[in-house]
Design a protein around this motif. Structure first.
Motif, PDB file in Angstrom:
ATOM      1  N   LEU A   1      45.485  34.650  31.195  1.00 20.26           N
ATOM      2  CA  LEU A   1      46.362  33.892  30.303  1.00 20.26           C
ATOM      3  C   LEU A   1      45.726  33.668  28.933  1.00 20.26           C
ATOM      4  N   ASP A   2      44.406  33.689  28.876  1.00 23.19           N
ATOM      5  CA  ASP A   2      43.693  33.550  27.599  1.00 23.19           C
ATOM      6  C   ASP A   2      43.472  34.896  26.917  1.00 23.19           C
ATOM      7  N   ASN A   3      44.103  35.946  27.468  1.00 22.89           N
ATOM      8  CA  ASN A   3      44.020  37.300  26.912  1.00 22.89           C
ATOM      9  C   ASN A   3      42.593  37.856  26.889  1.00 22.89           C
ATOM     10  N   LYS A   4      41.785  37.421  27.849  1.00 23.11           N
ATOM     11  CA  LYS A   4      40.416  37.927  27.938  1.00 23.11           C
ATOM     12  C   LYS A   4      40.307  39.103  28.906  1.00 23.11           C
ATOM     13  N   ILE A   5      41.294  39.242  29.773  1.00 27.22           N
ATOM     14  CA  ILE A   5      41.365  40.397  30.666  1.00 27.22           C
ATOM     15  C   ILE A   5      42.827  40.831  30.763  1.00 27.22           C
ATOM     16  N   ASN A   6      43.048  42.089  31.180  1.00 24.98           N
ATOM     17  CA  ASN A   6      44.416  42.568  31.333  1.00 24.98           C
ATOM     18  C   ASN A   6      44.865  42.427  32.791  1.00 24.98           C
ATOM     19  N   SER A   7      46.092  42.838  33.085  1.00 25.86           N
ATOM     20  CA  SER A   7      46.665  42.641  34.419  1.00 25.86           C
ATOM     21  C   SER A   7      45.900  43.416  35.497  1.00 25.86           C
ATOM     22  N   THR A   8      45.434  44.618  35.158  1.00 28.71           N
ATOM     23  CA  THR A   8      44.653  45.393  36.127  1.00 28.71           C
ATOM     24  C   THR A   8      43.331  44.699  36.437  1.00 28.71           C
ATOM     25  N   GLU A   9      42.698  44.180  35.403  1.00 26.01           N
ATOM     26  CA  GLU A   9      41.437  43.458  35.594  1.00 26.01           C
ATOM     27  C   GLU A   9      41.659  42.173  36.376  1.00 26.01           C
ATOM     28  N   LEU A  10      42.780  41.510  36.134  1.00 28.02           N
ATOM     29  CA  LEU A  10      43.106  40.310  36.903  1.00 28.02           C
ATOM     30  C   LEU A  10      43.156  40.640  38.390  1.00 28.02           C
ATOM     31  N   HIS A  11      43.861  41.693  38.726  1.00 26.14           N
ATOM     32  CA  HIS A  11      43.953  42.110  40.129  1.00 26.14           C
ATOM     33  C   HIS A  11      42.581  42.431  40.699  1.00 26.14           C
ATOM     34  N   ASP A  12      41.852  43.283  40.012  1.00 22.24           N
ATOM     35  CA  ASP A  12      40.565  43.747  40.536  1.00 22.24           C
ATOM     36  C   ASP A  12      39.544  42.615  40.625  1.00 22.24           C
ATOM     37  N   MET A  13      39.508  41.763  39.610  1.00 18.10           N
ATOM     38  CA  MET A  13      38.553  40.658  39.617  1.00 18.10           C
ATOM     39  C   MET A  13      38.929  39.611  40.663  1.00 18.10           C
ATOM     40  N   GLY A  14      40.231  39.381  40.839  1.00 20.05           N
ATOM     41  CA  GLY A  14      40.668  38.428  41.859  1.00 20.05           C
ATOM     42  C   GLY A  14      40.315  38.890  43.260  1.00 20.05           C
ATOM     43  N   VAL A  15      40.529  40.170  43.526  1.00 25.27           N
ATOM     44  CA  VAL A  15      40.183  40.726  44.839  1.00 25.27           C
ATOM     45  C   VAL A  15      38.669  40.684  45.050  1.00 25.27           C
ATOM     46  N   ALA A  16      37.914  41.061  44.023  1.00 20.45           N
ATOM     47  CA  ALA A  16      36.451  41.072  44.134  1.00 20.45           C
ATOM     48  C   ALA A  16      35.910  39.662  44.373  1.00 20.45           C
ATOM     49  N   ALA A  17      36.458  38.680  43.668  1.00 21.38           N
ATOM     50  CA  ALA A  17      35.994  37.302  43.844  1.00 21.38           C
ATOM     51  C   ALA A  17      36.321  36.792  45.244  1.00 21.38           C
ATOM     52  N   THR A  18      37.474  37.177  45.773  1.00 20.21           N
ATOM     53  CA  THR A  18      37.843  36.757  47.125  1.00 20.21           C
ATOM     54  C   THR A  18      36.945  37.426  48.167  1.00 20.21           C
ATOM     55  N   ARG A  19      36.598  38.684  47.931  1.00 14.10           N
ATOM     56  CA  ARG A  19      35.676  39.360  48.843  1.00 14.10           C
ATOM     57  C   ARG A  19      34.302  38.703  48.824  1.00 14.10           C
ATOM     58  N   GLN A  20      33.850  38.281  47.649  1.00 12.99           N
ATOM     59  CA  GLN A  20      32.570  37.579  47.551  1.00 12.99           C
ATOM     60  C   GLN A  20      32.625  36.248  48.292  1.00 12.99           C
ATOM     61  N   LEU A  21      33.750  35.559  48.181  1.00  5.60           N
ATOM     62  CA  LEU A  21      33.926  34.304  48.913  1.00  5.60           C
ATOM     63  C   LEU A  21      33.832  34.552  50.415  1.00  5.60           C
ATOM     64  N   ALA A  22      34.526  35.569  50.900  1.00  2.46           N
ATOM     65  CA  ALA A  22      34.485  35.890  52.328  1.00  2.46           C
ATOM     66  C   ALA A  22      33.062  36.223  52.779  1.00  2.46           C
ATOM     67  N   LYS A  23      32.326  36.927  51.937  1.00  6.44           N
ATOM     68  CA  LYS A  23      30.939  37.268  52.265  1.00  6.44           C
ATOM     69  C   LYS A  23      30.095  36.012  52.414  1.00  6.44           C
ATOM     70  N   ARG A  24      30.265  35.045  51.499  1.00 10.39           N
ATOM     71  CA  ARG A  24      29.517  33.792  51.587  1.00 10.39           C
ATOM     72  C   ARG A  24      29.898  33.012  52.844  1.00 10.39           C
ATOM     73  N   GLN A  25      31.179  33.014  53.168  1.00  3.19           N
ATOM     74  CA  GLN A  25      31.628  32.293  54.359  1.00  3.19           C
ATOM     75  C   GLN A  25      31.027  32.902  55.622  1.00  3.19           C
ATOM     76  N   LEU A  26      30.985  34.221  55.677  1.00  5.62           N
ATOM     77  CA  LEU A  26      30.399  34.891  56.843  1.00  5.62           C
ATOM     78  C   LEU A  26      28.898  34.626  56.935  1.00  5.62           C
ATOM     79  N   THR A  27      28.235  34.535  55.794  1.00  4.26           N
ATOM     80  CA  THR A  27      26.807  34.216  55.786  1.00  4.26           C
ATOM     81  C   THR A  27      26.581  32.824  56.367  1.00  4.26           C
ATOM     82  N   TRP A  28      27.403  31.867  55.978  1.00  3.79           N
ATOM     83  CA  TRP A  28      27.330  30.517  56.538  1.00  3.79           C
ATOM     84  C   TRP A  28      27.516  30.563  58.054  1.00  3.79           C
TER      85      TRP A  28
END
Length: 320
Positions: free
Chosen positions: A257-284
Motif C-alpha cells: 500500500l506504500d508502493n514499496k513493493i508490487n503485487s507479485t512481491e506482496l504475494h511472494d513475500m507474504g508466502v515466504a514470511a508465513t513459511r518462516q513463521l511455520a518453521k519457527r513454530q516447528l522449531t518450538w
C-alpha cells in the motif's frame, strides 16, 4: 463431567500455521464438552480478520471462543496479559464442567501459560518512543550493535533486522540496568493447575505444508486482505513498527500500500514470511518434551478420527 483427578483437564492443540488446527478444534468441539481459547497473538486484534484466519461469526456463535477481538490495532497485548486472561477463562470454563481447549500457534503464549514468565519490566511508552526515534536515525543494525555492547548473549540470539526484539531487549537493559539474559536466568514461580493433554499437528511432508501456506495466503488476498489493511490504516494511526502491523501478511500488505513493493512481491513475500513463521513454530514444537506431546501427521486423511480416538483414550485413562 466429574473428575477423579484433583486437577481438571486442559487440552493443548498446537501446530504450525496451515496445519488445520482450527478445523480439528471444531471437530473436537462436536464430540467433547470443550470451549476454545485462542492462543494466537494476531487474533487478539479487532478488525484483523482475513489475514489472521479468524473464525467466521457463525462459528463463534456455534462454539464458544475466547481471547479473540480483545484490543484495537493500535494497542499492545503481552504474553503476561495472555497468561492472566487465559488462566481466568480456564477457571470459568471448568466451573461450567467443560474442558478448556487451547488452540493456536503462538508458542510463546503456551510457554508463558505453563512455565510462567521471568520478572521483566512492563513496557515504557516514552522509552520505546525514544528507541524508535534512535532507530529511524541510526537503523536497527546499529541498534543491534548497541544491544551487543549491553547484552552480548541476548544480541547473539537476535537478528540485526529484528526490530521488535531488539527494542524490547534494549528497553529491559535501560529500565533494569542489567542484561535481559541475566534476568531470564532467574527461576520462575509457576502454577499451572491443570492436567494437560498436549497434541501437536506436524506435517510429514514440509513441501505439502508449503503448498497449503501458499494457497491460504492467495485465498486471503482474494478475500480482501488489501482492502482490510487499507481500512484499518484509515481508522487507526499505525506504522510498520506497530505490533499489529508486524503480523505476517499485514506487514507485507502495508509495504504494498506504500508502493514499496508490487503485487507479485506482496504475494511472494507474504508466502515466504508465513513459511518462516511455520518453521519457527516447528522449531518450538521440537524443543518440547516428546513424552508430553502426542504428535499427529496433519496431512493424513483420517486426522480427525485419530485425534478423537486419542482424546477419548486419554481422558478415560485419567478419569477412571
Amino acid at each position: 463431567m466429574q473428575y477423579s483427578t484433583p486437577l481438571p483437564f486442559a487440552i493443548f492443540l498446537m501446530g504450525p500455521t496451515a496445519s488445520g488446527k482450527s478445523q480439528i478444534a471444531l471437530d473436537i468441539a462436536d464430540n467433547f464438552p470443550v470451549e476454545i481459547i485462542s492462543v494466537d497473538s494476531a487474533q487478539v486484534y479487532r478488525h484483523l480478520d482475513i489475514g489472521t484466519a479468524k473464525p467466521e461469526p457463525a462459528t463463534l456463535i456455534r462454539v464458544p471462543h475466547h481471547l479473540i477481538n480483545l484490543i484495537d490495532p493500535d494497542q499492545h497485548y503481552s504474553a503476561a496479559q495472555f497468561r492472566s486472561d487465559a488462566l481466568n477463562i480456564m477457571h470459568e470454563i471448568t466451573l461450567r464442567n467443560k474442558i478448556p481447549l487451547l488452540v493456536g500457534g503462538t508458542m510463546l503464549y503456551y510457554r508463558a501459560l505453563q512455565d510462567g514468565l521471568s520478572i521483566l519490566p512492563s513496557a515504557d511508552k516514552n522509552l520505546r518512543l525514544m528507541l524508535e526515534n534512535m532507530a529511524k536515525e541510526l537503523g536497527w543494525p546499529a541498534m543491534h550493535q548497541k544491544l551487543e555492547e549491553l547484552d552480548q548473549e541476548t544480541a547473539a540470539r537476535i537478528k540485526p533486522t529484528d526490530s521488535q526484539r531488539i527494542q524490547r531487549a534494549l528497553e529491559v537493559c535501560y529500565l533494569t540496568q542489567q542484561p535481559m539474559s541475566e534476568i531470564l536466568k532467574i527461576p520462575r514461580q509457576t502454577n499451572f493447575p491443570y492436567r494437560k493433554i498436549s497434541i501437536a499437528l506436524i506435517p510429514s511432508n514440509r513441501s505439502q505444508l508449503h503448498l497449503r501456506i501458499a494457497e491460504r495466503f492467495e485465498a486471503m488476498l482474494s478475500h480482501g486482505l488489501i482492502d482490510e489493511v487499507q481500512s484499518i490504516r484509515k481508522r487507526f494511526s499505525l506504522s510498520l513498527e506497530s505490533p499489529s502491523m508486524r503480523c505476517v501478511g499485514y506487514r507485507q500488505t502495508c509495504l504494498y500500500l506504500d508502493n514499496k513493493i508490487n503485487s507479485t512481491e506482496l504475494h511472494d513475500m507474504g508466502v515466504a514470511a508465513t513459511r518462516q513463521l511455520a518453521k519457527r513454530q516447528l522449531t518450538w514444537l521440537r524443543s518440547m518434551k516428546t513424552d508430553e506431546v502426542k504428535e499427529f501427521d496433519c496431512l493424513t486423511s483420517d486426522l480427525t478420527a485419530q485425534v478423537q480416538h486419542f482424546l477419548h483414550a486419554a481422558i478415560e485413562k485419567c478419569t477412571f
